[in-house]
Scaffold this motif. Structure first.
Motif, PDB file in Angstrom:
ATOM      1  N   ASN A 177      30.624  44.007  47.286  1.00 56.77           N
ATOM      2  CA  ASN A 177      31.536  44.038  46.134  1.00 56.77           C
ATOM      3  C   ASN A 177      31.138  43.040  45.051  1.00 56.77           C
ATOM      4  OD1 ASN A 177      33.281  46.197  46.841  1.00 56.77           O
ATOM      5  ND2 ASN A 177      34.103  44.899  48.465  1.00 56.77           N
ATOM      6  N   LEU A 178      30.573  41.889  45.462  1.00 53.44           N
ATOM      7  CA  LEU A 178      30.133  40.908  44.449  1.00 53.44           C
ATOM      8  C   LEU A 178      28.983  41.456  43.599  1.00 53.44           C
ATOM      9  CD1 LEU A 178      30.382  37.454  46.289  1.00 53.44           C
ATOM     10  CD2 LEU A 178      31.804  38.311  44.423  1.00 53.44           C
ATOM     11  N   ALA A 179      28.282  42.454  44.117  1.00 53.98           N
ATOM     12  CA  ALA A 179      27.204  43.073  43.335  1.00 53.98           C
ATOM     13  C   ALA A 179      27.740  43.671  42.027  1.00 53.98           C
ATOM     14  CB  ALA A 179      26.502  44.147  44.167  1.00 53.98           C
ATOM     15  N   HIS A 180      29.044  43.981  42.004  1.00 53.53           N
ATOM     16  CA  HIS A 180      29.656  44.581  40.799  1.00 53.53           C
ATOM     17  C   HIS A 180      30.827  43.724  40.308  1.00 53.53           C
ATOM     18  CE1 HIS A 180      27.282  47.850  42.303  1.00 53.53           C
ATOM     19  NE2 HIS A 180      28.032  47.944  43.375  1.00 53.53           N
ATOM     20  N   GLN A 181      30.739  42.425  40.564  1.00 59.39           N
ATOM     21  CA  GLN A 181      31.877  41.532  40.354  1.00 59.39           C
ATOM     22  C   GLN A 181      32.485  41.625  38.952  1.00 59.39           C
ATOM     23  OE1 GLN A 181      31.032  37.394  41.088  1.00 59.39           O
ATOM     24  NE2 GLN A 181      33.169  36.781  40.868  1.00 59.39           N
ATOM     25  N   GLN A 182      31.642  41.476  37.932  1.00 50.52           N
ATOM     26  CA  GLN A 182      32.191  41.410  36.571  1.00 50.52           C
ATOM     27  C   GLN A 182      32.927  42.681  36.202  1.00 50.52           C
ATOM     28  OE1 GLN A 182      29.132  40.238  33.783  1.00 50.52           O
ATOM     29  NE2 GLN A 182      29.877  38.123  33.851  1.00 50.52           N
ATOM     30  N   ALA A 183      32.289  43.807  36.453  1.00 49.65           N
ATOM     31  CA  ALA A 183      32.880  45.091  36.065  1.00 49.65           C
ATOM     32  C   ALA A 183      34.175  45.346  36.839  1.00 49.65           C
ATOM     33  CB  ALA A 183      31.886  46.214  36.305  1.00 49.65           C
ATOM     34  N   ILE A 184      34.164  45.035  38.136  1.00 52.39           N
ATOM     35  CA  ILE A 184      35.360  45.270  38.955  1.00 52.39           C
ATOM     36  C   ILE A 184      36.498  44.359  38.491  1.00 52.39           C
ATOM     37  CG2 ILE A 184      36.362  44.990  41.268  1.00 52.39           C
ATOM     38  CD1 ILE A 184      33.704  46.004  42.418  1.00 52.39           C
ATOM     39  N   GLU A 185      36.186  43.083  38.262  1.00 54.58           N
ATOM     40  CA  GLU A 185      37.239  42.158  37.833  1.00 54.58           C
ATOM     41  C   GLU A 185      37.825  42.575  36.484  1.00 54.58           C
ATOM     42  OE1 GLU A 185      35.947  38.121  40.277  1.00 54.58           O
ATOM     43  OE2 GLU A 185      35.723  38.143  38.096  1.00 54.58           O
ATOM     44  N   ALA A 186      36.970  43.057  35.603  1.00 54.90           N
ATOM     45  CA  ALA A 186      37.453  43.491  34.278  1.00 54.90           C
ATOM     46  C   ALA A 186      38.413  44.679  34.414  1.00 54.90           C
ATOM     47  CB  ALA A 186      36.272  43.852  33.382  1.00 54.90           C
ATOM     48  N   ARG A 187      38.053  45.624  35.299  1.00 51.97           N
ATOM     49  CA  ARG A 187      38.905  46.805  35.485  1.00 51.97           C
ATOM     50  C   ARG A 187      40.232  46.417  36.157  1.00 51.97           C
ATOM     51  NH1 ARG A 187      36.213  51.944  35.145  1.00 51.97           N
ATOM     52  NH2 ARG A 187      38.285  52.823  35.506  1.00 51.97           N
ATOM     53  N   MET A 188      40.164  45.501  37.113  1.00 52.15           N
ATOM     54  CA  MET A 188      41.395  45.070  37.793  1.00 52.15           C
ATOM     55  C   MET A 188      42.325  44.347  36.826  1.00 52.15           C
ATOM     56  SD  MET A 188      39.934  43.831  41.488  1.00 52.15           S
ATOM     57  CE  MET A 188      41.491  43.663  42.339  1.00 52.15           C
ATOM     58  N   LEU A 189      41.731  43.483  36.001  1.00 50.85           N
ATOM     59  CA  LEU A 189      42.516  42.717  35.051  1.00 50.85           C
ATOM     60  C   LEU A 189      43.188  43.642  34.028  1.00 50.85           C
ATOM     61  CD1 LEU A 189      43.277  39.812  34.277  1.00 50.85           C
ATOM     62  CD2 LEU A 189      41.279  39.773  32.769  1.00 50.85           C
ATOM     63  N   LYS A 190      42.439  44.627  33.589  1.00 55.55           N
ATOM     64  CA  LYS A 190      42.968  45.593  32.618  1.00 55.55           C
ATOM     65  C   LYS A 190      44.187  46.317  33.227  1.00 55.55           C
ATOM     66  CE  LYS A 190      41.519  49.663  29.975  1.00 55.55           C
ATOM     67  NZ  LYS A 190      41.237  50.895  30.739  1.00 55.55           N
TER      68      LYS A 190
END
Ligand SMILES: *Cc1c(COP(=O)(O)O)cnc(C)c1O
Length: 367
Positions: free
Chosen positions: A11-24
């Protein structure tokens, strides 16, 4: 220690994108049955090639809801039979018995671990209304003969696609081969959520409509209940995460294929029976790399001592589980040999070449 599956790394391989989507999603103030689920359903339908995708709470519910909908639509009745492989994970069968349908077990093919299609006709009674195909360990199982048989005998083909998202059979994705399919997004699956998730795919408009209602209290319009439904919805946050990870699924499955090929070419220990790599490599997404060996527990112990974590899929046949005491008298020799001999090696898109090489080296030194 080489972990069996390093979920954190995956999951950390896609950390930035995943965190951005979760935050949104967090900031949107809308957490169920919203735009994220709609978008993920749309993108999964496009990926699979199916007309409909319905996001649900988990893989077991996806399968349960398919049968529940067929019963509500009058296609099946309690007491009808469903053919299912004897060596599957218990969830496949729980979906059947939970709907008061009767599982009829069929042995797998010893080479592929998938249901032996040539044995299906003999197991079929007049009460059989469905065959459940489980694409076990990530390998596709289907045949045109079975498809023809389903028309002749009028039964549904249901796919348990929990382990095989992304695989194709003759160019068609699993999840789009039969009448309806259940998917799991359990964190360890090839497309994993950060929690539970599941989906149903189908090209049947009526079935899709019934499943969507059944998953939401049996209701299409708020506070109007057509069926005695369940609450089985995919969360917006999980849908956002899955939608992001879906973009990388093909690349990650390809990495699994590379590792499987490497294992197959380099593990040469005669005590180990390797799974066959299908001629058409697209037929397998290697959710699991499952070897066989006579003294399985001794090999597992040896690998643990050498800092390699392995798992057994699965140690006990479901019909020998306490939960299914009514099937305890059944006996399936191929299934039982498989359960006694299988061992799953680490395989994942984040396993490094060094780790793969070490696993091969250690296995080849086993005496
Ligand atoms: C994981 C799995 C399921 C169930 O999925 P959940 O999301 O855990 O409910 C069903 N069938 C098979 C073959 C599975 O591997």
């Amino acid at each position: 220690m080489i972990k069996f599956l390093d979920l954190q790394k995956i999951n950390l391989a896609h950390q930035q994108a995943i965190e951005a989507r979760m935050l949104k999603t967090f900031r949107s103030g809308w957490y169920l049955l919203g735009e994220e689920v709609k978008q993920f359903e749309h993108n999964l339908s496009a990926y699979i090639g199916s007309k409909h995708t319905i996001g649900v709470a988990n893989g077991l519910d996806a399968l349960r809801l398919i049968f529940k909908a067929y019963i509500e639509l009058g296609v099946m009745q309690p007491g009808d039979e469903v053919i299912v492989p004897a060596n599957t994970y218990i969830a496949s069968v729980l979906a059947i018995t939970d709907n008061n349908l009767v599982p009829v077990f069929v042995e797998p093919d010893a080479d592929t671990f998938n249901i032996d299609i040539t044995k299906i006709e003999a197991a079929m009674s007049g009460k059989c209304k469905a065959v459940m195909l489980v694409h076990l360990y990530g390998q596709a199982i289907f045949s045109d003969t079975l498809k023809a048989m389903s028309q002749k005998y009028n039964f549904k083909i249901i796919e348990d696609n929990a382990q095989a998202i992304g695989v194709t059979h003759n160019g068609i994705k699993t999840g789009n081969l039969g009448d309806a399919a259940g998917f799991s997004f359990y964190p360890g699956k090839n497309l994993g959520a950060l929690g539970d998730g599941g989906a149903v795919t189908t090209n049947d408009d009526g079935l899709a409509k019934a499943i969507r209602a059944l998953a939401n209290y049996g209701s299409e319009t708020k506070y109007v209940n057509q069926y005695k439904g369940l609450n089985s919805r995919l969360d917006e946050i999980q849908a956002a995460v899955l939608d992001e990870k879906l973009k990388h699924l093909d690349i990650e499955n390809e990495r699994r294929r590379e590792i499987a090929t490497y294992y197959s070419q380099h593990i040469t220990n005669p005590l180990i029976v390797l799974p066959k790599v299908p001629v058409d490599t697209a037929e397998h997404v290697w959710h699991l790399f499952v070897i066989r060996t006579a003294e399985r527990d001794r090999l597992q112990q040896y690998l643990t001592e050498n800092s390699i974590q392995t798992l057994i899929h699965y140690p006990i046949p479901l019909y020998k589980q306490e939960a299914y005491i009514e099937y305890a008298h059944l006996s399936f020799p191929i299934t039982e040999a498989i359960h006694n001999e299988v061992l799953s090696l680490p395989i994942s898109p984040v396993l490094t070449p060094d780790e793969v090489e070490k696993i091969v080296e250690v296995l080849n030194k086993y005496l």
